[in-house]
Design an enzyme around this catalytic site. Structure first.
Site, PDB file in Angstrom:
ATOM      1  N   LYS A 122      38.494   7.873 101.107  1.00  0.00           N
ATOM      2  CA  LYS A 122      38.348   7.270 102.645  1.00  0.00           C
ATOM      3  C   LYS A 122      38.120   5.803 102.293  1.00  0.00           C
ATOM      4  O   LYS A 122      37.617   5.409 101.087  1.00  0.00           O
ATOM      5  CB  LYS A 122      37.143   7.791 103.208  1.00  0.00           C
ATOM      6  CG  LYS A 122      37.295   9.201 103.895  1.00  0.00           C
ATOM      7  CD  LYS A 122      36.434   9.824 104.616  1.00  0.00           C
ATOM      8  CE  LYS A 122      36.392  11.038 105.274  1.00  0.00           C
ATOM      9  NZ  LYS A 122      35.239  11.491 106.002  1.00  0.00           N
ATOM     10  N   HIS A 125      34.795   0.781 103.982  1.00  0.00           N
ATOM     11  CA  HIS A 125      34.985  -0.201 105.142  1.00  0.00           C
ATOM     12  C   HIS A 125      33.674  -0.882 105.045  1.00  0.00           C
ATOM     13  O   HIS A 125      32.767  -0.859 104.358  1.00  0.00           O
ATOM     14  CB  HIS A 125      35.246   0.771 106.195  1.00  0.00           C
ATOM     15  CG  HIS A 125      34.183   1.631 106.577  1.00  0.00           C
ATOM     16  ND1 HIS A 125      32.973   1.461 107.294  1.00  0.00           N
ATOM     17  CD2 HIS A 125      34.565   3.239 106.564  1.00  0.00           C
ATOM     18  CE1 HIS A 125      32.212   2.519 107.416  1.00  0.00           C
ATOM     19  NE2 HIS A 125      32.944   3.781 107.200  1.00  0.00           N
ATOM     20  N   HIS A 128      30.374   0.657 104.799  1.00  0.00           N
ATOM     21  CA  HIS A 128      29.922   0.960 103.434  1.00  0.00           C
ATOM     22  C   HIS A 128      28.906  -0.223 102.857  1.00  0.00           C
ATOM     23  O   HIS A 128      28.195  -0.014 101.939  1.00  0.00           O
ATOM     24  CB  HIS A 128      30.892   1.301 102.693  1.00  0.00           C
ATOM     25  CG  HIS A 128      31.337   2.789 102.991  1.00  0.00           C
ATOM     26  ND1 HIS A 128      32.786   2.882 103.101  1.00  0.00           N
ATOM     27  CD2 HIS A 128      30.839   3.983 102.814  1.00  0.00           C
ATOM     28  CE1 HIS A 128      33.101   4.336 103.384  1.00  0.00           C
ATOM     29  NE2 HIS A 128      31.671   4.906 103.296  1.00  0.00           N
TER      30      HIS A 128
END
Length: 562
Positions: A122, A125, A128
């Site tokens: 994932k 982004h 995070h």
């Protein structure tokens, strides 16, 4: 100086211990009210007198002290005015030490910090960034306190989501495209899976079946999973390099999959495990919590099981004095359950487990979502910040040496400082106008202050100044206020470590920067009088050092020129 005042007061108030006196001692809101203030209200019942009378009696009893210029009674407070010259001398001698702000408190002790920990395959982004930035700062603060810190990136590299991704890859994936676009391509097929699964629920059953295969060691399933993980780590490490961060361990959930059996056995031995609708749980209703799910009905483990295994492994491997988890506030219940299960298993050290929650993050007010595909890459945010700072440099200082390096230091620092400037539990919004402002309460403002101090020293042709100075030069208000701010640094670092709050350090850095700019404005430094010049340059040296050190605890660098 505060300790001296505490000891001085303790000589006249035998009813209170020194730690109690220290807690009561205040810093007055205005300099004219003194440097320290002791409230006498607590003593009213002891002496059976009004606080004003107690303060007056104490004032009359107190003998002169060389470190105080006077003691005054003001409305039930004893106000202490320190001898400014003495304070300046002691402060400068203390702050000149290489280990100023450091501590030996943590010597021989280990702290584990679990932070960043993105879900493999994932995007890393902007959401995070919070765990990564906060965790990195807490690591640096504890290191400053003398602890050995293990930086653990507990990758989300196991779980049903990989079954979903395998199904997505087999149905809509393209190997060449994934090799080329990396995580972005994996996210496209992951989003596609969720869209299709809403129309065809059998895809979820297929995904669960693939994860069970992974758990059972199926070669094909594990081969695809490892490929997803390798692709993801390349991108994550690129972002960490941009942030100037490293980890000691990348052991993710998958590392503990062969250790969960022992956890399940231990729970059975303690009669803690209960079957519920085919699954196995640890009931926690008597602790006002939902049950902790240990094993799903298909026999696969869940992240709580792997967290239990990880905690036991870390205790056995590192013998930590604290194990800290930096994750979003929404995981509060999970950690409360997981810590309680550890305790019920008979692990006395479960009391050393700490969850450090933080608020949400948004960009210009828009909330971020993982599944919908409305994702903003952390790397894109960081590079955009660097680019915007580069544009400002071209406009304001086009001849600046090492423009690209300075743009990176300031651009990254702006993002980090914005995140760490408030209590971590508060939500953070990325607004470019605010973040990149060189005049507001921002990272670029503090970094510019550091560069200003460096410029003063360059123009004076000095890098350092010895302590043989005329301290009487530094008794003016601007100099004293700056020295008082700098003097707080050891207490600030300790306070930040105890409260696990990096914002205490960022607020300190801002206060020092603001005090220095007032000092710079009010006190001409490069003057003909050598005694004045030397004393003030010494203050500049100390400011430069403490700003650099404080910003380093936030993971922020300092350019010598801006």
């Amino acid at each position: 100086m505060k300790q001296k005042v505490v000891q001085y007061i303790a000589g006249y108030i035998t009813e209170l211990e020194q730690p109690e006196i220290e807690k009561l001692l205040e810093i007055p809101p205005k300099p004219e009210m003194g440097d320290f203030a002791f409230p006498c209200f607590r003593l009213a019942k002891v002496y059976r007198k009004a606080p004003q009378m107690i303060a007056e009696d104490l004032k009359n009893k107190m003998e002169p002290a060389d470190f105080l210029s006077s003691v005054e009674n003001a409305g039930g407070y004893l106000n202490f005015y320190v001898n400014k010259e003495q304070f300046a001398k002691q402060m400068i001698l203390a702050a000149s030490a290489d280990n100023f702000g450091s501590s030996k408190e943590g010597e021989g002790k280990t702290i584990c910090i679990d932070y960043s920990s993105p879900n493999v395959a994932k995007n890393f982004h902007v959401g995070h960034l919070r765990t990564t930035i906060i965790g990195n700062s807490i690591y640096k603060i504890f290191s400053k306190m003398g602890y050995h810190v293990e930086r653990i990136n507990h990758l989300g590299d196991w779980g049903t989501q990989f079954g979903k991704l395998i199904v997505a890859y087999k149905n809509w994936g393209n190997k060449e495209e994934i090799e080329k676009d990396g995580v972005a391509a994996l996210m496209r097929i992951y989003v596609k899976f969720h869209a299709e699964a809403e129309k065809d629920d059998s895809l979820n059953d297929e995904a669960r079946a693939w994860f069970v295969k992974m758990e059972q060691g199926d070669e094909e399933a594990l081969s695809i999973w490892q490929w997803f993980k390798d692709i993801s780590l390349i991108e994550y490490k690129r972002t960490y390099k941009l942030l100037g961060m490293e980890f000691d361990s990348y052991h993710g959930e998958s590392f503990y999959r062969d250790k969960t059996g022992a956890v399940v056995d231990a729970l059975k031995e303690k009669d803690l495990l209960v079957e519920s609708e085919g699954a196995f749980i640890v009931p926690l209703d008597e602790y006002n919590m939902a049950p902790c799910l240990i094993m799903k009905k298909d026999g696969s483990s869940i992240y709580a099981t792997r967290d239990l295994a990880a905690a036991i492994y870390r205790k056995n491997t590192y013998d930590f004095s604290k194990c800290i988890y930096v994750t979003g506030n929404e995981q509060k219940l999970h950690f409360a359950q997981f810590f309680k299960v550890l305790e019920l298993m008979g692990n006395e050290w479960s009391k050393d487990m700490v969850h450090v929650p933080y608020g949400l993050v948004s960009l210009e007010g828009g909330k971020l979502s993982t599944r919908s595909g409305n994702i903003i890459y952390a790397e894109d945010i960081l590079r955009e910040s660097i680019s915007k700072i580069r544009e400002i440099i071209e406009e304001k200082n086009p001849n600046l040496p090492d423009k690209d390096e300075v743009a990176q230091i300031v651009g990254i620092g702006a993002i980090l400082f914005n995140d760490l400037y408030n209590q971590r539990i508060k939500d953070v919004s990325f607004t470019w106008e605010k973040i990149l402002n060189f005049d507001g309460e921002t990272g670029p403002y503090v970094q510019y202050t550091y560069a200003r101090a460096a410029s003063v020293l360059r123009k004076a042709g000095v890098a350092t100044v010895d302590e043989d100075i005329d301290y009487s030069v530094l008794t003016d208000e601007a100099s004293m206020n700056l020295l008082k701010e700098i003097s707080r640094y050891p207490v600030v670092v300790k306070d930040a470590s105890e409260k696990l709050e990096p914002f205490i350090v960022s607020r300190f850095a801002m206060a020092v920067a603001q005090a220095f700019n007032k000092f710079y404005h009010d006190c001409q430094i490069n003057v003909e009088d050598e005694a004045v010049k030397k004393a003030r340059l010494k203050v500049v040296v100390l400011t430069k050092h403490v700003l650099k050190d404080a910003l380093s605890l936030l993971g922020i660098g300092c350019p010598e020129q801006m």
